[in-house]
Motif scaffolding. Structure first.
Motif, PDB file in Angstrom:
ATOM      1  N   VAL A 148       0.834  -1.199   0.000  1.00  0.00           N
ATOM      2  CA  VAL A 148       0.000   0.000   0.000  1.00  0.00           C
ATOM      3  C   VAL A 148       0.874   1.256   0.000  1.00  0.00           C
ATOM      4  N   ALA A 149       1.775   1.351   0.982  1.00  0.00           N
ATOM      5  CA  ALA A 149       2.596   2.553   1.117  1.00  0.00           C
ATOM      6  C   ALA A 149       3.799   2.242   1.988  1.00  0.00           C
ATOM      7  N   ALA A 150       4.831   3.074   1.872  1.00  0.00           N
ATOM      8  CA  ALA A 150       6.020   2.929   2.700  1.00  0.00           C
ATOM      9  C   ALA A 150       6.634   4.288   2.957  1.00  0.00           C
ATOM     10  N   ILE A 151       7.406   4.363   4.046  1.00  0.00           N
ATOM     11  CA  ILE A 151       8.101   5.600   4.398  1.00  0.00           C
ATOM     12  C   ILE A 151       9.467   5.249   4.966  1.00  0.00           C
ATOM     13  N   ARG A 152      10.461   6.004   4.593  1.00  0.00           N
ATOM     14  CA  ARG A 152      11.789   5.846   5.175  1.00  0.00           C
ATOM     15  C   ARG A 152      11.834   6.705   6.434  1.00  0.00           C
ATOM     16  N   TRP A 153      12.104   6.042   7.572  1.00  0.00           N
ATOM     17  CA  TRP A 153      12.064   6.774   8.836  1.00  0.00           C
ATOM     18  C   TRP A 153      13.061   7.925   8.819  1.00  0.00           C
ATOM     19  N   THR A 211       8.431   9.045   0.915  1.00  0.00           N
ATOM     20  CA  THR A 211       7.225   8.218   0.896  1.00  0.00           C
ATOM     21  C   THR A 211       6.996   7.595  -0.469  1.00  0.00           C
ATOM     22  N   TYR A 212       6.302   6.460  -0.466  1.00  0.00           N
ATOM     23  CA  TYR A 212       6.054   5.693  -1.674  1.00  0.00           C
ATOM     24  C   TYR A 212       4.645   5.105  -1.572  1.00  0.00           C
ATOM     25  N   TYR A 213       3.958   5.037  -2.709  1.00  0.00           N
ATOM     26  CA  TYR A 213       2.578   4.575  -2.711  1.00  0.00           C
ATOM     27  C   TYR A 213       2.296   3.632  -3.866  1.00  0.00           C
ATOM     28  N   ALA A 214       1.381   2.720  -3.632  1.00  0.00           N
ATOM     29  CA  ALA A 214       0.839   1.934  -4.727  1.00  0.00           C
ATOM     30  C   ALA A 214      -0.038   2.844  -5.575  1.00  0.00           C
ATOM     31  N   ASP A 215      -0.097   2.569  -6.876  1.00  0.00           N
ATOM     32  CA  ASP A 215      -0.893   3.408  -7.775  1.00  0.00           C
ATOM     33  C   ASP A 215      -2.359   3.442  -7.347  1.00  0.00           C
ATOM     34  N   SER A 216      -2.844   2.347  -6.794  1.00  0.00           N
ATOM     35  CA  SER A 216      -4.268   2.246  -6.445  1.00  0.00           C
ATOM     36  C   SER A 216      -4.676   3.173  -5.305  1.00  0.00           C
ATOM     37  N   VAL A 217      -3.702   3.668  -4.531  1.00  0.00           N
ATOM     38  CA  VAL A 217      -4.040   4.532  -3.393  1.00  0.00           C
ATOM     39  C   VAL A 217      -3.445   5.931  -3.510  1.00  0.00           C
ATOM     40  N   LYS A 218      -2.631   6.143  -4.530  1.00  0.00           N
ATOM     41  CA  LYS A 218      -1.964   7.439  -4.687  1.00  0.00           C
ATOM     42  C   LYS A 218      -2.998   8.555  -4.804  1.00  0.00           C
ATOM     43  N   GLY A 219      -2.793   9.609  -4.047  1.00  0.00           N
ATOM     44  CA  GLY A 219      -3.730  10.730  -4.045  1.00  0.00           C
ATOM     45  C   GLY A 219      -4.857  10.588  -3.038  1.00  0.00           C
ATOM     46  N   ARG A 220      -5.042   9.385  -2.484  1.00  0.00           N
ATOM     47  CA  ARG A 220      -6.098   9.168  -1.488  1.00  0.00           C
ATOM     48  C   ARG A 220      -5.523   8.842  -0.116  1.00  0.00           C
ATOM     49  N   PHE A 221      -4.403   8.136  -0.084  1.00  0.00           N
ATOM     50  CA  PHE A 221      -3.786   7.726   1.184  1.00  0.00           C
ATOM     51  C   PHE A 221      -2.510   8.527   1.424  1.00  0.00           C
ATOM     52  N   THR A 222      -2.210   8.771   2.692  1.00  0.00           N
ATOM     53  CA  THR A 222      -0.982   9.457   3.069  1.00  0.00           C
ATOM     54  C   THR A 222      -0.324   8.720   4.221  1.00  0.00           C
ATOM     55  N   TYR A 247       1.620   6.371  10.640  1.00  0.00           N
ATOM     56  CA  TYR A 247       0.192   6.523  10.376  1.00  0.00           C
ATOM     57  C   TYR A 247      -0.114   6.275   8.902  1.00  0.00           C
ATOM     58  N   LEU A 248      -1.333   5.864   8.642  1.00  0.00           N
ATOM     59  CA  LEU A 248      -1.830   5.789   7.276  1.00  0.00           C
ATOM     60  C   LEU A 248      -3.196   6.472   7.257  1.00  0.00           C
ATOM     61  N   GLN A 249      -3.211   7.682   6.725  1.00  0.00           N
ATOM     62  CA  GLN A 249      -4.457   8.421   6.573  1.00  0.00           C
ATOM     63  C   GLN A 249      -5.105   7.981   5.275  1.00  0.00           C
ATOM     64  N   MET A 250      -6.321   7.483   5.368  1.00  0.00           N
ATOM     65  CA  MET A 250      -7.014   6.946   4.193  1.00  0.00           C
ATOM     66  C   MET A 250      -8.270   7.769   3.950  1.00  0.00           C
ATOM     67  N   ASN A 251      -8.307   8.458   2.816  1.00  0.00           N
ATOM     68  CA  ASN A 251      -9.452   9.283   2.432  1.00  0.00           C
ATOM     69  C   ASN A 251     -10.106   8.718   1.178  1.00  0.00           C
ATOM     70  N   SER A 252     -11.310   9.164   0.912  1.00  0.00           N
ATOM     71  CA  SER A 252     -12.051   8.727  -0.285  1.00  0.00           C
ATOM     72  C   SER A 252     -12.037   7.212  -0.408  1.00  0.00           C
TER      73      SER A 252
END
Length: 128
Positions: A48-53, A58-69, A80-85
């Motif tokens: 889904v997503a990853a972050i380098r501490w 940050t990195y995202y799967a195409d399916s969630v890009k623009g909706r998840f942070t 955290y994973l903020q999931m919108n829409s």
């Protein structure tokens, strides 16, 4: 003993939002890569997503890009994973994962086998 504990899952209507948390303990993660994966019934676990501490890239799967942070709080050792829409197809068990040393190449971030530690998962259900 390393522990990753997820929270924040639940039932939400399509178009709604949820914020997942992953509390990390047992070692320092300041150089780690932290990731979120999900697994729907009958399907493989997917990135889904990853972050380098360190640095916060940050990195995202195409399916969630623009909706998840994905984000992190250094003081709380929490990701955290903020999931919108949210959409019904986002329904899955969501897992937090971490590697030991942050040596995962960007092209390999989507591979679950690159991660050393996993949480128990939290259910996210999106109704239509």
């Amino acid at each position: 003993q390393v522990q990753l504990v997820e929270s924040g899952g639940g039932l939400v209507q399509a178009g709604g939002s949820l914020r997942l948390s992953c509390a990390a303990s047992g070692r320092t993660f300041k150089n780690a890569v932290m990731g979120w994966f999900r697994q729907a019934p009958g399907k493989d676990r997917e990135f889904v997503a990853a972050i380098r501490w360190s640095g916060g890239s940050t990195y995202y799967a195409d399916s969630v890009k623009g909706r998840f942070t994905i984000s992190r709080d250094n003081a709380k050792n929490t990701v955290y994973l903020q999931m919108n829409s949210l959409k019904p197809e986002d329904t899955a068990v969501y897992y937090c994962a971490a590697d030991r040393n942050g040596y995962i190449l960007e092209s390999n971030l989507k591979n679950a086998y690159e991660y050393d530690y996993w949480g128990q998962g939290t259910q996210v259900t999106v109704s239509s």
